[in-house]
Enzyme design. Structure first.
Site, mmCIF file in Angstrom:
data_model
loop_
_atom_site.group_PDB
_atom_site.id
_atom_site.type_symbol
_atom_site.label_atom_id
_atom_site.label_comp_id
_atom_site.label_asym_id
_atom_site.label_seq_id
_atom_site.Cartn_x
_atom_site.Cartn_y
_atom_site.Cartn_z
ATOM 1 N N HIS A 286 79.491 106.959 -18.420
ATOM 2 C CA HIS A 286 78.714 106.435 -17.831
ATOM 3 C C HIS A 286 77.872 104.977 -18.031
ATOM 4 C CE1 HIS A 286 78.771 109.724 -14.502
ATOM 5 N NE2 HIS A 286 78.508 110.132 -15.597
ATOM 6 N N CYS B 43 93.823 114.545 -9.615
ATOM 7 C CA CYS B 43 92.822 114.687 -10.541
ATOM 8 C C CYS B 43 92.108 113.043 -9.484
ATOM 9 C CB CYS B 43 92.452 114.396 -11.469
ATOM 10 S SG CYS B 43 91.678 113.069 -12.500
ATOM 11 N N HIS C 149 95.165 111.541 -18.871
ATOM 12 C CA HIS C 149 94.011 112.459 -18.114
ATOM 13 C C HIS C 149 93.767 112.831 -19.465
ATOM 14 C CE1 HIS C 149 92.809 115.621 -15.241
ATOM 15 N NE2 HIS C 149 93.720 115.892 -16.416
ATOM 16 N N GLY D 104 77.264 119.376 -16.783
ATOM 17 C CA GLY D 104 76.937 118.106 -15.575
ATOM 18 C C GLY D 104 78.164 117.624 -15.774
ATOM 19 N N CYS E 91 92.519 110.135 -11.976
ATOM 20 C CA CYS E 91 93.527 109.602 -12.877
ATOM 21 C C CYS E 91 94.336 108.221 -10.770
ATOM 22 C CB CYS E 91 94.521 110.395 -12.428
ATOM 23 S SG CYS E 91 94.559 111.163 -14.264
ATOM 24 N N HIS F 67 87.788 114.634 -15.951
ATOM 25 C CA HIS F 67 88.650 113.516 -16.090
ATOM 26 C C HIS F 67 88.022 112.720 -17.090
ATOM 27 C CE1 HIS F 67 92.119 110.329 -16.259
ATOM 28 N NE2 HIS F 67 90.630 109.227 -16.775
ATOM 29 N N HIS G 5 85.238 110.786 -19.597
ATOM 30 C CA HIS G 5 84.246 109.015 -18.249
ATOM 31 C C HIS G 5 83.464 109.137 -18.959
ATOM 32 C CE1 HIS G 5 83.202 112.334 -15.341
ATOM 33 N NE2 HIS G 5 82.350 111.689 -16.308
ATOM 34 N N ASP H 248 80.169 103.367 -9.361
ATOM 35 C CA ASP H 248 80.199 104.881 -9.508
ATOM 36 C C ASP H 248 79.685 104.865 -7.896
ATOM 37 O OD1 ASP H 248 79.209 107.947 -11.033
ATOM 38 O OD2 ASP H 248 78.909 107.487 -9.274
#
Ligand code: 5GP
Ligand code: ZN
Length: 121
Positions: free
Chosen positions: A103, A6, A48, A94, A9, A99, A101, A32
């Site tokens: 934004h 990953c 994870h 999308g 990770c 993992h 997250h 990003d």
């Protein structure tokens, strides 16, 4: 996908470099690599969790704290008055990195050409 394969990770462990904004025992925040807004940071639990739909009761505290970190990072980057926190669960929604997250996007004021879309998709 297994944690050993990953990308997030590996970012959280430092194996893959990133532009870090925040780290503690459970949470990591970094910029990003392909920003979609003037400020675009990702906040992740180090655990994870592939998709938000797979979250469990054990994850409630760390995911709540991710929002606190999001707010702290936003304030640190001077977008505390205008930012969005977004997450996608599932490929068709999308999600491209499996993992979980969040934004954190903002900073549109300084760059009108990337003006915020007023409606959520
Ligand atoms: P998703 O599409 O799953 O909602 O968001 C994944 C995000 O991870 C994308 O915005 C993409 O640009 C970012 N990303 C993918 N690989 C990397 C990487 O290796 N480093 C960083 N910093 N961001 C990445
Ligand atoms: Zn992972």
């Amino acid at each position: 996908m297994e944690p050993q394969n990953c990308v997030f990770c590996k970012i959280a462990s430092g194996e893959i470099p990133s532009k870090k904004e925040y780290e503690d025992d459970e949470i990591f925040a970094f910029h990003d690599i392909n920003p979609k807004a003037p400020i675009h940071v990702l906040v992740i639990p180090k655990k994870h969790i592939p998709r938000l739909v797979e979250v469990s009761e054990d994850d409630v505290e760390v995911l709540g704290r991710c929002q606190l970190v999001a707010a702290q990072v936003a304030k640190k980057l001077n977008i505390g008055d205008a930012f969005r926190v977004l997450t996608a669960s599932g490929e068709a929604a999308g999600q491209s990195v499996f993992h979980t997250h969040y934004h954190i996007v903002g900073g549109w004021q300084e760059t009108p050409e990337m003006e915020v879309k007023k409606e959520f998709p």
